[in-house]
Write an enzyme that holds these catalytic residues in place. Structure first.
Site, PDB file in Angstrom:
ATOM      1  N   CYS A 251       0.817  -1.224   0.000  1.00 49.39           N
ATOM      2  CA  CYS A 251       0.000   0.000   0.000  1.00 49.39           C
ATOM      3  C   CYS A 251       0.849   1.272   0.000  1.00 49.39           C
ATOM      4  O   CYS A 251       0.645   2.178  -0.831  1.00 49.39           O
ATOM      5  CB  CYS A 251      -0.995  -0.010   1.152  1.00 49.39           C
ATOM      6  SG  CYS A 251      -0.279   0.141   2.815  1.00 49.39           S
TER       7      CYS A 251
ATOM      8  N   HIS B 235      -2.694   1.491   6.823  1.00 49.35           N
ATOM      9  CA  HIS B 235      -3.053   1.373   5.406  1.00 49.35           C
ATOM     10  C   HIS B 235      -3.210   2.754   4.798  1.00 49.35           C
ATOM     11  O   HIS B 235      -3.649   3.702   5.462  1.00 49.35           O
ATOM     12  CB  HIS B 235      -4.345   0.579   5.234  1.00 49.35           C
ATOM     13  CG  HIS B 235      -4.591   0.168   3.812  1.00 49.35           C
ATOM     14  ND1 HIS B 235      -3.909  -0.852   3.203  1.00 49.35           N
ATOM     15  CD2 HIS B 235      -5.436   0.662   2.867  1.00 49.35           C
ATOM     16  CE1 HIS B 235      -4.318  -0.977   1.948  1.00 49.35           C
ATOM     17  NE2 HIS B 235      -5.240  -0.062   1.718  1.00 49.35           N
TER      18      HIS B 235
ATOM     19  N   HIS C  58      -5.840   1.913  -4.328  1.00 51.73           N
ATOM     20  CA  HIS C  58      -4.964   1.386  -3.274  1.00 51.73           C
ATOM     21  C   HIS C  58      -4.596  -0.050  -3.583  1.00 51.73           C
ATOM     22  O   HIS C  58      -5.194  -0.708  -4.439  1.00 51.73           O
ATOM     23  CB  HIS C  58      -5.641   1.498  -1.897  1.00 51.73           C
ATOM     24  CG  HIS C  58      -6.751   0.513  -1.669  1.00 51.73           C
ATOM     25  ND1 HIS C  58      -6.937  -0.150  -0.479  1.00 51.73           N
ATOM     26  CD2 HIS C  58      -7.758   0.083  -2.482  1.00 51.73           C
ATOM     27  CE1 HIS C  58      -7.993  -0.934  -0.551  1.00 51.73           C
ATOM     28  NE2 HIS C  58      -8.518  -0.819  -1.747  1.00 51.73           N
TER      29      HIS C  58
END
Length: 324
Positions: A239, A287, A299
């Site tokens: 990520c 994240h 993402h």
């Protein structure tokens, strides 16, 4: 996959009879897989941070080794010079013998002797400076070797720490994967995003020439690429590796991890979001995605789920940062 419910062991001990461990429902398996993947991602971000430190320590060790080699060569040259001076003194007798006043009285050419004495004094000064430089090189070489040894110890410690985080990542991810694989095929496909990934890949909206538009265009180009722990492209990403690579393509250097990227720009509220902002999730800031507008982001979700477009409300909100 089967998991023991909390209290099952206690119940067995009280009743004296054993029961088969109950299977998780599909919803429970998905929830437990989510939890395990989040734990793996948190460990992965810690791994990324330690690996970045280890890279810095490795470069420092290499630089120190190069400097030690250079200093060692310089020291060898200085030692040779001092040795040559000592040998010359021995051959000329300037290193000992009659006192200077007696030599002057006995010489047949006092003027030549005095000229030679001046040159000898100058040579002595040069020798003193050379010896002093030699001593300084010895001290500096010892310091550099000590510093290199310390950085090497640090590097070994960081590598061991990175290995521990990596083991946690693989353990949590493997457990999550087993849970996902236990789901019925349609639910497994939906969880992994296989259906969405098999559809047409959208192109980025027209850019305005800004750095944010360049970062978004890069992220659109990464759609469908696999998630790999620790990857920063171009073939795969995690990520924070995706957001770092996207903004790097726009000429902006971001730090490596989610919890350092959140401090890399100006914090903005959820109602102030603009395309190109970094959006962060979960209480541990574990994240990150790249906001593209309309309540959506691009993402890299997790292993098995490729880079994709998703709504920002699918995960617990933690904050946002405007990089440029």
């Amino acid at each position: 996959m089967t998991l023991a419910l909390a209290g099952a062991a206690t119940a067995t001990a009280l009743t004296g009879s054993g029961h088969a461990e109950p299977r998780l429902t599909p919803a429970g398996a998905r929830a437990e897989a989510d939890r395990l993947y989040r734990a793996a991602e948190e460990a992965a971000e810690r791994y990324n941070a330690v690996r970045e430190k280890a890279d810095g320590a490795r470069k420092a060790v290499n630089a120190l080794r190069d400097e030690v080699a250079r200093r060692t060569a310089s020291l060898s040259t200085a030692r040779n010079a001092v040795g040559a001076m000592a040998a010359a003194d021995y051959r000329s007798g300037t290193g000992g013998g009659l006192p200077p006043a007696l030599r002057l009285a006995l010489t047949a050419d006092p003027d030549a002797y005095l000229d030679g004495a001046v040159l000898a004094d100058r040579a002595a000064d040069h020798r003193a400076r050379t010896v002093g430089a030699l001593r300084g090189e010895l001290v500096e070489l010892a310091r550099l070797r000590s510093e290199a040894a310390g950085r090497l110890t640090e590097l070994e410690s960081l590598r061991a720490e990175a290995g521990r985080h990596k083991a946690v990542v693989h353990g949590k991810a493997a457990a999550a994967r087993r849970l996902v694989d236990s789901l019925p095929q349609p639910q497994r496909a939906a969880y992994d995003g296989e259906v969405a990934a098999s559809g047409p890949r959208p192109g980025p909206p027209p850019g305005d020439g800004s750095r944010a538009a360049a970062a978004i265009a890069f992220a659109y180009g990464a759609l469908g690429k696999p998630y790999v722990w620790g990857a920063t492209g171009p073939a795969s990403f995690d990520c924070s590796g995706l957001t770092q690579a996207a903004w790097r393509s726009a000429g902006v250097a971001l730090p490596r991890t989610t919890y350092t990227q959140i401090g890399a720009g100006r914090r903005v509220g959820r109602g102030e979001l603009a395309p190109g902002d970094l959006v962060f999730f979960y209480s541990g800031i574990s994240h990150v995605g790249l906001y593209i507008g309309g309540g959506r982001m691009i993402h890299a979700p997790r292993p098995g789920a490729p880079v994709r477009i998703a709504p920002i409300d699918e995960m617990p909100w933690a904050g946002a940062t405007r990089v440029a």
